[in-house]
Enzyme design. Structure first.
Site, PDB file in Angstrom:
ATOM      1  N   HIS A 140     -30.872 -30.065  49.552  1.00  0.00           N
ATOM      2  CA  HIS A 140     -30.139 -29.020  48.831  1.00  0.00           C
ATOM      3  C   HIS A 140     -31.007 -28.325  47.780  1.00  0.00           C
ATOM      4  O   HIS A 140     -30.708 -27.205  47.372  1.00  0.00           O
ATOM      5  CB  HIS A 140     -28.859 -29.584  48.200  1.00  0.00           C
ATOM      6  N   SER A 186     -32.267 -33.741  40.792  1.00  0.00           N
ATOM      7  CA  SER A 186     -32.285 -33.838  42.248  1.00  0.00           C
ATOM      8  C   SER A 186     -33.706 -33.735  42.793  1.00  0.00           C
ATOM      9  O   SER A 186     -34.467 -32.835  42.420  1.00  0.00           O
ATOM     10  CB  SER A 186     -31.432 -32.739  42.868  1.00  0.00           C
ATOM     11  N   ASP A 215     -29.870 -35.360  53.169  1.00  0.00           N
ATOM     12  CA  ASP A 215     -30.246 -34.652  51.936  1.00  0.00           C
ATOM     13  C   ASP A 215     -31.714 -34.900  51.584  1.00  0.00           C
ATOM     14  O   ASP A 215     -32.063 -35.034  50.417  1.00  0.00           O
ATOM     15  CB  ASP A 215     -29.341 -35.023  50.769  1.00  0.00           C
TER      16      ASP A 215
END
Length: 326
Positions: free
Chosen positions: A72, A181, A102
């Site tokens: 993402h 992230s 992911d």
């Protein structure tokens, strides 16, 4: 009249005094991992112009300059820039991404710091110390510490108008925020056992584990730039079987179905929330990882048997996994 006691003044510790063992561990892990974690700014490139699409963190994991991050983080991008704590900067190109796990792989165009050592998340235990290193809210080289709160989570996540499920994640109370992230989750030895993802919400610490399944995913991204995955469409959590059910089935653990996604192969097969999956593809399934290992390209469009405990009975269901689209 009683005198008010004077406050007790504790002596100031000398700067050379040793840190407590917990602090020593966190400092050592942070010093080991931080140099290998980059802040990345992703962009889409159109001729001689580039437009920013987002950012996060990434971790160097090979000697020849490949970096691991979240899918993402790189969504809708062609590449971008990476900056390290020692001042090293380089353009990076997107090699491939797998939204289901992911995970994504980038490669630096210039020399980058040496790689981290990857560990094995299958050896983690609940309560174990972990340290997260990333760049939350643009604050480079940020370190947070905590413990493993849970293992084997399956988390449904909103992605625009669509929903997807990130399987087998590590849950930790180490604080994560936007920008974390793609950063590193390290164990007490300084080995990276997970790639942090803050996609589920501010403050909820989740990480994609580094294990046999994700190593297979990473290898596919390096080789082909994509991963062909079979898709069932269920959200589950691992649970132990009762003594009675264990004696009847010969299995000790299974996957409790928390949610069946609408229109999914799992729904078409008749799977329901509350079911307990004990075998899939003829193999025992004790956690999400054991199910994931069975759902690669060779399972697409092929009958996939599921043994399910429901209301005290064992049902044999047949699913037809679809290819997971990006």
């Amino acid at each position: 009249m009683n005198a008010i006691p004077e406050p007790r003044i504790e002596p100031v510790r000398d700067a050379q005094d040793p840190l407590d063992s917990y602090s020593e561990s966190v400092v050592r892990i942070a010093e080991t991992v931080t140099p290998h974690v980059a802040a990345v700014q992703m962009e889409v490139r159109r001729r001689d112009k580039a437009f920013a699409t987002g950012g996060g963190s990434a971790v160097v994991f090979t000697e020849d300059g490949y970096l691991l991050t979240n899918a993402h983080v790189v969504a809708n991008s062609d590449g971008g820039h990476a900056a390290f704590a020692d001042g090293t900067r380089t353009e990076v190109d997107l090699i491939g991404a797998d939204p289901l796990s992911d995970l994504a792989v980038l490669r630096g165009r210039l020399t980058v710091p040496r790689p981290v050592e990857l560990g094995d998340a299958s050896r983690l235990r609940v309560g174990q110390l972990v340290v997260a290193v990333g760049n939350p809210l643009g604050l480079a080289g940020s370190v947070t510490a905590g413990v493993v709160s849970a293992l084997g989570r399956s988390i449904p996540v909103a992605a625009g108008r669509n929903r997807r499920v990130i399987e087998d994640v590590i849950q930790t109370d180490a604080a994560l925020n936007p920008g974390s992230s793609g950063g590193a989750l390290a164990d007490s030895t300084g080995r990276v056992v997970g790639i942090n993802t803050a996609v589920a919400g501010i403050g909820l610490g989740l990480a994609v584990p580094i294990n046999a399944t994700t190593r297979r995913i990473i290898s596919a991204l390096l080789a082909d730039g994509r991963v062909r995955r079979a898709y069932l469409g269920l959200v589950s959590t691992p649970v132990p079987l009762s003594a009675r059910d264990s004696m009847r089935t010969g299995e000790r653990h299974g996957l409790r179905v928390v949610e069946v996604l609408p229109g999914s192969p799992a729904e078409a097969a008749g799977l329901r929330a509350g079911d307990l999956v004990i075998r899939a593809g003829g193999q025992p399934v004790a956690n999400a990882q054991s199910l994931q290992r069975l759902l690669f390209a060779d399972a697409i469009g092929v009958d996939f048997p599921l043994a399910v405990l429901r209301d005290g009975s064992v049902l044999e269901l047949i699913a037809l996994p679809q290819e997971m689209s990006g």
